[in-house]
Design an enzyme around this catalytic site. Structure first.
Site, PDB file in Angstrom:
ATOM      1  N   HIS A 158      13.183 -26.100 -52.358  1.00 46.51           N
ATOM      2  CA  HIS A 158      12.175 -26.165 -53.132  1.00 46.51           C
ATOM      3  C   HIS A 158      12.689 -26.468 -54.640  1.00 46.51           C
ATOM      4  O   HIS A 158      13.886 -26.441 -54.902  1.00 46.51           O
ATOM      5  CB  HIS A 158      11.454 -24.852 -53.453  1.00 46.51           C
ATOM      6  N   THR A 180      12.130 -25.391 -58.355  1.00 47.47           N
ATOM      7  CA  THR A 180      11.590 -24.154 -59.195  1.00 47.47           C
ATOM      8  C   THR A 180      10.755 -24.947 -60.282  1.00 47.47           C
ATOM      9  O   THR A 180      11.469 -25.497 -61.340  1.00 47.47           O
ATOM     10  CB  THR A 180      12.403 -23.086 -59.601  1.00 47.47           C
ATOM     11  N   MET A 229      15.472 -27.512 -66.591  1.00 41.23           N
ATOM     12  CA  MET A 229      16.423 -28.287 -65.965  1.00 41.23           C
ATOM     13  C   MET A 229      15.813 -28.485 -64.440  1.00 41.23           C
ATOM     14  O   MET A 229      16.126 -27.624 -63.416  1.00 41.23           O
ATOM     15  CB  MET A 229      17.778 -27.626 -65.787  1.00 41.23           C
ATOM     16  N   HIS A 235      15.702 -28.813 -60.485  1.00 39.19           N
ATOM     17  CA  HIS A 235      16.693 -29.092 -59.923  1.00 39.19           C
ATOM     18  C   HIS A 235      16.229 -28.401 -58.340  1.00 39.19           C
ATOM     19  O   HIS A 235      15.230 -27.883 -58.226  1.00 39.19           O
ATOM     20  CB  HIS A 235      18.155 -28.261 -59.813  1.00 39.19           C
ATOM     21  N   SER A 270      17.980 -26.523 -55.138  1.00 33.92           N
ATOM     22  CA  SER A 270      19.113 -25.782 -54.964  1.00 33.92           C
ATOM     23  C   SER A 270      19.476 -26.250 -53.530  1.00 33.92           C
ATOM     24  O   SER A 270      18.671 -26.152 -52.523  1.00 33.92           O
ATOM     25  CB  SER A 270      19.105 -24.352 -55.009  1.00 33.92           C
ATOM     26  N   TYR A 280      23.237 -21.120 -52.553  1.00 35.79           N
ATOM     27  CA  TYR A 280      23.181 -20.164 -53.170  1.00 35.79           C
ATOM     28  C   TYR A 280      24.471 -19.315 -53.021  1.00 35.79           C
ATOM     29  O   TYR A 280      25.119 -19.224 -51.822  1.00 35.79           O
ATOM     30  CB  TYR A 280      22.200 -18.817 -53.076  1.00 35.79           C
TER      31      TYR A 280
END
Length: 195
Positions: free
Chosen positions: A56, A58, A131, A133, A135, A138
């Protein structure tokens, strides 16, 4: 005495109903892109660990609301945000657990505006600039491990750094940031964006 007990129970029920949770708004890549990115994420997790989560972008992260408030604001945001495209700039690493290794996206006008529109509907004031992005991993890795993970991502999917993809769906997700396993994270609602 019985009336007092009933009132106390009603107050407790009201407080429980109004319990606030942490919600995020995610932009979802289309299915073929999700499959490709998931494969890359699995390859990184197999070597570097970390939790499993849905690919995803964000749009708004971690805002505390009741479910009713979150759903209402999400519906209103979905009415104003139009479908848009996202393009990967590079694979990058960050300093936060939730931004360990990620695909940095070009902050085009439409990408930034989609986030700004959602922020206005949610009453969310971002502390810095957005920003965008996606991911990939994590974790709390050392700088050296992050560098290795970044290099591994380029090896696992050589063309990922020039990927462009449409964003035509948003999702409202319950994302308790205290839960680093991401097991409690869940999609509450999804919407299709108008072209």
């Amino acid at each position: 005495m019985e009336a007092d007990t009933t009132i106390m129970q009603q107050v407790q029920i009201s407080e429980a109903v109004l319990e606030k949770h942490v919600y995020s708004v995610w932009a979802l890549p289309r299915e073929d892109v999700r499959v490709r990115v998931k494969k890359l994420m699995e390859g990184l997790r197999s070597e570097f660990g970390g939790p499993q989560f849905e690919p995803h972008v964000t749009v708004i992260g971690a805002i505390r609301l009741t479910e009713a408030e979150a759903r209402d604001r999400f519906k209103k945001a979905c009415e104003t945000v139009k479908a848009y495209s996202a393009t990967v700039e590079r694979i990058d690493t960050g300093t936060f657990y939730y931004q360990c290794v990620y695909l940095l996206l070009h902050p085009t006008t439409e990408v930034v505006e989609a986030s700004a529109l959602c922020c206005s509907h949610f009453g969310y004031n971002r502390s810095g600039s957005y920003m965008p992005h996606l991911s990939l991993l994590y974790g709390d890795l050392t700088d050296e491990e992050k560098k290795k993970a970044q290099e591994k991502a380029y090896i696992l999917d050589e063309g990922i750094s020039s990927l462009s993809f449409p964003i035509s769906h948003l999702a409202l997700c319950k994302t308790d940031t205290e839960d680093k396993s991401c097991k409690s994270w869940e999609t509450v609602e999804e919407c299709s964006l108008q072209p």
